[in-house]
Structures are given as structure tokens and as C-alpha cells.
Design an enzyme around this catalytic site. Structure first.
Site, PDB file in Angstrom:
ATOM      1  N   HIS A 101       0.838  -1.193   0.000  1.00 15.90           N
ATOM      2  CA  HIS A 101       0.000   0.000   0.000  1.00 15.90           C
ATOM      3  C   HIS A 101       0.876   1.246   0.000  1.00 15.90           C
ATOM      4  O   HIS A 101       2.096   1.169   0.180  1.00 15.90           O
ATOM      5  CB  HIS A 101      -0.919   0.025   1.221  1.00 15.90           C
ATOM      6  CG  HIS A 101      -0.185   0.141   2.531  1.00 15.90           C
ATOM      7  ND1 HIS A 101       0.547  -0.906   3.077  1.00 15.90           N
ATOM      8  CD2 HIS A 101      -0.050   1.178   3.406  1.00 15.90           C
ATOM      9  CE1 HIS A 101       1.084  -0.525   4.213  1.00 15.90           C
ATOM     10  NE2 HIS A 101       0.740   0.742   4.442  1.00 15.90           N
ATOM     11  N   ASP A 103       0.600   5.030   2.062  1.00 18.72           N
ATOM     12  CA  ASP A 103      -0.173   5.586   3.169  1.00 18.72           C
ATOM     13  C   ASP A 103      -1.098   6.717   2.727  1.00 18.72           C
ATOM     14  O   ASP A 103      -0.704   7.620   1.983  1.00 18.72           O
ATOM     15  CB  ASP A 103       0.779   6.134   4.250  1.00 18.72           C
ATOM     16  CG  ASP A 103       1.558   5.040   4.945  1.00 18.72           C
ATOM     17  OD1 ASP A 103       1.050   3.900   5.016  1.00 18.72           O
ATOM     18  OD2 ASP A 103       2.676   5.328   5.416  1.00 18.72           O
ATOM     19  N   HIS A 256       4.793   0.215   0.241  1.00 11.73           N
ATOM     20  CA  HIS A 256       5.547  -0.537   1.246  1.00 11.73           C
ATOM     21  C   HIS A 256       4.687  -1.659   1.813  1.00 11.73           C
ATOM     22  O   HIS A 256       3.467  -1.686   1.649  1.00 11.73           O
ATOM     23  CB  HIS A 256       6.096   0.367   2.362  1.00 11.73           C
ATOM     24  CG  HIS A 256       5.037   1.126   3.112  1.00 11.73           C
ATOM     25  ND1 HIS A 256       4.415   2.243   2.604  1.00 11.73           N
ATOM     26  CD2 HIS A 256       4.502   0.923   4.348  1.00 11.73           C
ATOM     27  CE1 HIS A 256       3.534   2.695   3.480  1.00 11.73           C
ATOM     28  NE2 HIS A 256       3.558   1.909   4.541  1.00 11.73           N
ATOM     29  N   ARG A 271       5.048   6.169  14.306  1.00 10.18           N
ATOM     30  CA  ARG A 271       5.007   6.773  12.970  1.00 10.18           C
ATOM     31  C   ARG A 271       4.472   8.192  13.013  1.00 10.18           C
ATOM     32  O   ARG A 271       3.424   8.455  13.613  1.00 10.18           O
ATOM     33  CB  ARG A 271       4.124   5.928  12.028  1.00 10.18           C
ATOM     34  CG  ARG A 271       4.246   6.336  10.572  1.00 10.18           C
ATOM     35  CD  ARG A 271       3.315   5.518   9.685  1.00 10.18           C
ATOM     36  NE  ARG A 271       2.039   6.192   9.466  1.00 10.18           N
ATOM     37  CZ  ARG A 271       1.025   5.645   8.822  1.00 10.18           C
ATOM     38  NH1 ARG A 271       1.104   4.393   8.382  1.00 10.18           N
ATOM     39  NH2 ARG A 271      -0.102   6.312   8.641  1.00 10.18           N
TER      40      ARG A 271
END
Length: 280
Positions: A101, A103, A256, A271
Site C-alpha cells: 500500500h 499511506d 511498502h 510513525r
């Protein structure tokens, strides 16, 4: 400081480790410019040994690149809503981010990039893969490039964050919310990087639902072909995490995949996501 910075590519497709930088310190303009250029050149950059990186430092580094995102479906840290804690406990079976995917493509203005800091890692496994979407586009035939040039795709979080979506699963150490009525947004299938001008494919299996004006059934064969093409091995790199490692990737040009191959062990990451702009 800038003269001590070393940049070492980790694969032929993308990715570079940067040595000689402490993200807990405010980077000089010269050092920041070198890091920024490496980010544009290599699409994902890695820093080892960042054990002194506090949540405040983490956010401050992200803000050098733009404003910070607060995830609409995953609750952030109590005192730092801009920081998502990605935790998998030893007894949990599924992980967060365990599929190819990019983000936040489900937003009207998707993320520029994500900065992931490893707090605790398993003794083995838990690597992350990235795939270069500039290469994915550039290796297409001229005919397919022409076909895709006028297409727009519909992106939404309703698949991943819907009632049966993997990202919305109840997790022991992460608070997520379901989004069955998540909005849909249109993005070009081929986007132009706003800083480099390079073209990249901009579809992904997690959030791309269909082509605009096409049914899901009509869209599926071509989307499936693109999804398979975009993850070809020669477009990828793989990073072995250590506690204190940081990865910063460009969501405008990469996919990623967080591997889930460490059953019985704990993994804890933090994150920060930098806001981007509307693709064109």
C-alpha cells in the site's frame, strides 16, 4: 555536520542508509538540504542508532517537511496525537500494514511521507519492503502509458477500515475505528511528483477501489495487472530493522509492505506522517 553525512544505497531500485545524522538534533540548513535531496533521489532513507529520538524530536523532524497528519481512524499517543504507535503483541496474529500500500491515498490530499521509528523489534523477522513506483511506470509499454494517462482512480478507506477490513481489526495495543462510510476521492492513475517532475503509478491494493466511470468488475482486470506489476522484485528494497532505526519514505513514489513473520514476539514502532498535496 553536513561534511560527515554519508549516503549509501541499499539496492539498485531505491533506498539509502544515511550515516552521520542525529535526528535528535536540529539539523543545519546544509545538513537538512542533503537529507532532503537523498529523500528525493532514493525515495526511502534510513537512519540507524536513533536511540535518543523523543516524540518531540520525531515531530520536529517531520515538521521540517510539512504539517503533520492526525490519522482519522487510528488513535495516536495520548500526549502526541500526531504520532501513531504501531504495536503487535506476541499473541496477536495479524499486523498493521501487512500488505502492499501507500499511506493515506484515501485522503483528498494524501500523505507526502511517513517517518517510522523502531522502539522494540523482534529478534528476527519484521522487515519492511518498499517498491519504486517511478520504475513501475517507466517500465510500462508506450501503449499502456497512453491508456493510463487519461484515467482517474477512486480511492477510499472503506475497504481496509470497513467492518471486515484488516486495518480496522480490534488490536490489543492499538485503538482503531471502523469507517464503513468513508468518503471516496479521485486521483490520477499516473501522478507527477511535485518536487521532481517524475511520473509514477498511483494506485494501490489497499485503497484503490476502481477507475472513475468504470464498474469495480470492469476495473479489476487492469487494476490486478497493475498491482502485480508494481511489486516486481526488481523495483524493491528490503530493510532489516534494529531498535533505534528510522525509515522515512515518500508516499508519492513508493509502496511498502510490513512483513508479518515474527509470531510470538513483540514489535513496537512509532510513525509520524507528513501531510501532502492533491496529486496531479
Amino acid at each position: 555536520m553536513a561534511t560527515q553525512i554519508e549516503i549509501k544505497p541499499i539496492s539498485g531500485a531505491l533506498g539509502a542508509e544515511i550515516a552521520g545524522v542525529s535526528l535528535a538534533d536540529e539539523l543545519s540548513n546544509e545538513a537538512f538540504n542533503k537529507v532532503h535531496q537523498a529523500f528525493l533521489d532514493h525515495h526511502v532513507i534510513f537512519f540507524r542508532g536513533q536511540h535518543d529520538l523523543t516524540p518531540e524530536h520525531h515531530k520536529a523532524f517531520g515538521r521540517r517537511f510539512g504539517t503533520l497528519n492526525v490519522h482519522p481512524y487510528v488513535k495516536g499517543m495520548a500526549d502526541h496525537p500526531e504520532i501513531m504507535e504501531i504495536i503487535k503483541e506476541p499473541e496477536e496474529k495479524t499486523n498493521f500494514g501487512g500488505g502492499w500500500h501507500t499511506d493515506m491515498s484515501f485522503l483528498e490530499e494524501p500523505a507526502l511521507g511517513s517517518i517510522l521509528h523502531a522502539i522494540e523489534v523482534p529478534p528476527y523477522g519484521g522487515d519492511t519492503l518498499w517498491a519504486n513506483q517511478h520504475m513501475a511506470y517507466e517500465t510500462l509499454s508506450d501503449g499502456l502509458k497512453e491508456t493510463l494517462s487519461g484515467l482517474t482512480a477512486i480511492h477510499s478507506a472503506k475497504g481496509e477500515y470497513g467492518p471486515k477490513g484488516q486495518s480496522a481489526l480490534g488490536r490489543q495495543s492499538m485503538e482503531t475505528s471502523a469507517a464503513p462510510d468513508a468518503p471516496e476521492f479521485e486521483h490520477p492513475v499516473v501522478r507527477t511528483h511535485p518536487e521532481t517532475g517524475r511520473k509514477a503509478l498511483y494506485v494501490n491494493p489497499a485503497f484503490t477501489m476502481r477507475f472513475k466511470g468504470w464498474t469495480r468488475k470492469e476495473s479489476r482486470p487492469l487494476l490486478n495487472y497493475l498491482f502485480e506489476h508494481c511489486q516486481r522484485e526488481e523495483f524493491t528494497c528490503r530493510f532489516r530493522w534494529e531498535a533505534g532505526s528510522v525509515a522515512f519514505w515518500d508516499n508519492r513514489s513508493t509502496w511498502h509492505f510490513a512483513l508479518n513473520d515474527y509470531q510470538g514476539h513483540r514489535r513496537h514502532m512509532r510513525r509520524v506522517t507528513v501531510d501532502g498535496d492533491r496529486p496531479f
